[in-house]
Design a protein around this motif. Structure first.
Motif, short mmCIF file in Angstrom:
data_model
loop_
_atom_site.label_atom_id
_atom_site.label_comp_id
_atom_site.label_asym_id
_atom_site.label_seq_id
_atom_site.Cartn_x
_atom_site.Cartn_y
_atom_site.Cartn_z
N ASP A 145 24.59 18.30 49.56
CA ASP A 145 23.64 18.78 50.56
C ASP A 145 22.21 18.39 50.21
O ASP A 145 21.29 18.67 50.99
CB ASP A 145 23.73 20.32 50.67
CG ASP A 145 25.03 20.78 51.31
OD1 ASP A 145 25.55 20.05 52.18
OD2 ASP A 145 25.53 21.86 50.93
N LEU A 146 22.00 17.76 49.05
CA LEU A 146 20.66 17.36 48.65
C LEU A 146 20.26 16.06 49.36
O LEU A 146 21.09 15.18 49.60
CB LEU A 146 20.58 17.14 47.14
CG LEU A 146 20.68 18.38 46.26
CD1 LEU A 146 20.51 17.99 44.78
CD2 LEU A 146 19.63 19.42 46.64
N LYS A 147 18.96 15.95 49.66
CA LYS A 147 18.44 14.73 50.28
C LYS A 147 17.91 13.83 49.17
O LYS A 147 16.80 14.02 48.68
CB LYS A 147 17.34 15.05 51.29
CG LYS A 147 16.93 13.84 52.12
CD LYS A 147 16.02 14.25 53.26
CE LYS A 147 15.61 13.06 54.12
NZ LYS A 147 16.75 12.39 54.76
N VAL A 184 14.25 8.83 45.91
CA VAL A 184 14.21 7.75 46.91
C VAL A 184 15.34 6.76 46.61
O VAL A 184 15.11 5.60 46.31
CB VAL A 184 12.85 7.01 46.90
CG1 VAL A 184 12.70 6.17 48.17
CG2 VAL A 184 11.69 7.97 46.79
N HIS A 185 16.59 7.24 46.68
CA HIS A 185 17.72 6.35 46.40
C HIS A 185 18.93 6.76 47.22
O HIS A 185 19.16 7.94 47.45
CB HIS A 185 18.06 6.37 44.89
CG HIS A 185 18.50 7.72 44.38
ND1 HIS A 185 19.81 8.01 44.09
CD2 HIS A 185 17.80 8.85 44.12
CE1 HIS A 185 19.91 9.26 43.66
NE2 HIS A 185 18.70 9.80 43.67
N HIS A 186 19.72 5.76 47.65
CA HIS A 186 20.94 6.07 48.38
C HIS A 186 22.17 5.71 47.55
O HIS A 186 23.30 5.94 48.00
CB HIS A 186 20.97 5.33 49.73
CG HIS A 186 21.46 3.92 49.66
ND1 HIS A 186 22.70 3.53 50.10
CD2 HIS A 186 20.87 2.80 49.17
CE1 HIS A 186 22.86 2.23 49.91
NE2 HIS A 186 21.76 1.76 49.36
N SER A 203 21.42 19.35 40.81
CA SER A 203 22.31 20.50 41.02
C SER A 203 23.64 20.09 41.65
O SER A 203 24.62 20.82 41.57
CB SER A 203 21.62 21.56 41.89
OG SER A 203 21.26 21.02 43.15
N ASP A 204 23.70 18.93 42.30
CA ASP A 204 24.95 18.43 42.87
C ASP A 204 25.69 17.52 41.89
O ASP A 204 26.65 16.85 42.26
CB ASP A 204 24.70 17.70 44.19
CG ASP A 204 23.74 16.52 44.04
OD1 ASP A 204 23.31 16.24 42.90
OD2 ASP A 204 23.40 15.89 45.06
N ASN A 205 25.20 17.49 40.64
CA ASN A 205 25.80 16.73 39.53
C ASN A 205 25.56 15.22 39.60
O ASN A 205 26.12 14.47 38.79
CB ASN A 205 27.31 17.00 39.40
CG ASN A 205 27.57 18.42 38.91
OD1 ASN A 205 26.89 18.90 38.01
ND2 ASN A 205 28.55 19.08 39.51
N ILE A 206 24.76 14.75 40.54
CA ILE A 206 24.39 13.34 40.53
C ILE A 206 23.52 13.07 39.30
O ILE A 206 22.58 13.82 39.00
CB ILE A 206 23.66 12.95 41.82
CG1 ILE A 206 24.69 12.83 42.96
CG2 ILE A 206 22.88 11.64 41.66
CD1 ILE A 206 24.11 12.43 44.29
#
Length: 247
Positions: A145-147, A184-186, A203-206
């Motif tokens: 859910d993070l941008k 700023v990364h996809h 927090s999303d473990n990325i």
């Protein structure tokens, strides 16, 4: 004496300018770099030197010999062939010449064990070099859910927090177990390469930062501290760390 820091640059092919180019002739390739990188190296106590994309082995060896440290900058997606995958439908712009040059340069720098900082693409390049791979598109390959591509905000604005491992060079820089960063990364790191250690994550473990303990200094960060540092001055510590390791 202040250490010299070699910065990788954007190699922009003539055809990529289309009708919007403002410098050079129609058939000229261009060397480009955002000033944020150079300004941060200068403010941190180093001498920034932009590195043109010239594939000759003698040239690469000479550059590695002359520089005290290296900053592998952000930019286009790395071609997934370098980690044995086919092109995903949502992959962004690719510059295969830059991929080949920077992988060759990185190999030469590691051979001399000179300090390395990788930012965004540079972080991903380090992981790929050591046999790791990437999520080619976060939003179609991960549930989050993070941008992470926050291009709706000013470049210095924070997007999310990251957690930092205490026994790491990043903790050495910030002295904190949690900080705010921009984003700023996809793409993002997936399987880690040989010897690569995860030292920060969202927090999303990325994965947000990595290092390799087998060398003098190899640090990769997924966010853009060079964009943040004038407003969030603590971000300059990442560059000071590179400078101190390059003396």
């Amino acid at each position: 004496m202040k250490p010299t820091i070699g910065l990788t640059t954007y190699h922009v092919n003539a055809h990529e300018h289309l009708n919007g180019r403002v410098r050079g002739m129609v058939d000229q390739n261009m060397l480009m770099s955002t000033m944020d990188y150079s300004e941060c190296v200068k403010r941190a106590g180093g001498i920034p030197v932009a590195i043109p994309l010239i594939m000759d082995d003698d040239y690469i060896e000479a550059i590695v010999d002359k520089m005290d440290g290296f900053l592998f900058t952000g930019g286009s997606d790395i071609h997934p062939k370098h980690y044995d995958e086919e092109l995903h439908k949502n992959i962004d712009h690719i510059n295969t010449k830059r991929d080949m040059f920077e992988l060759k340069l990185l190999k030469a720098v590691l051979k001399r064990d000179k300090p390395i900082l990788g930012i965004c693409r540079g972080c991903q390049l380090i992981n790929v070099h050591f046999g790791g791979n990437l999520y080619q598109d976060i939003y179609s390959q991960l549930d989050t859910d993070l941008k992470h591509m926050s291009n709706i905000l000013p470049r210095y604005e924070v997007s999310h927090k990251i957690k930092i491992v205490e026994d790491s060079s990043l903790y050495e820089a910030f002295g904190q177990k949690e900080i705010w960063v921009n984003s700023v990364h996809h793409q993002s790191l997936k399987k880690l390469g040989k010897g690569i250690k995860k030292i920060a994550w969202a927090s999303d473990n990325i994965i947000e930062a990595i290092e390799h303990k087998g060398y003098k200094f190899v640090l990769g960060v997924q966010w853009h501290p060079e964009m943040m540092s004038k407003v969030h001055r603590k971000q300059l510590e990442v560059f000071k760390l590179l400078i101190n390791k390059s003396i």
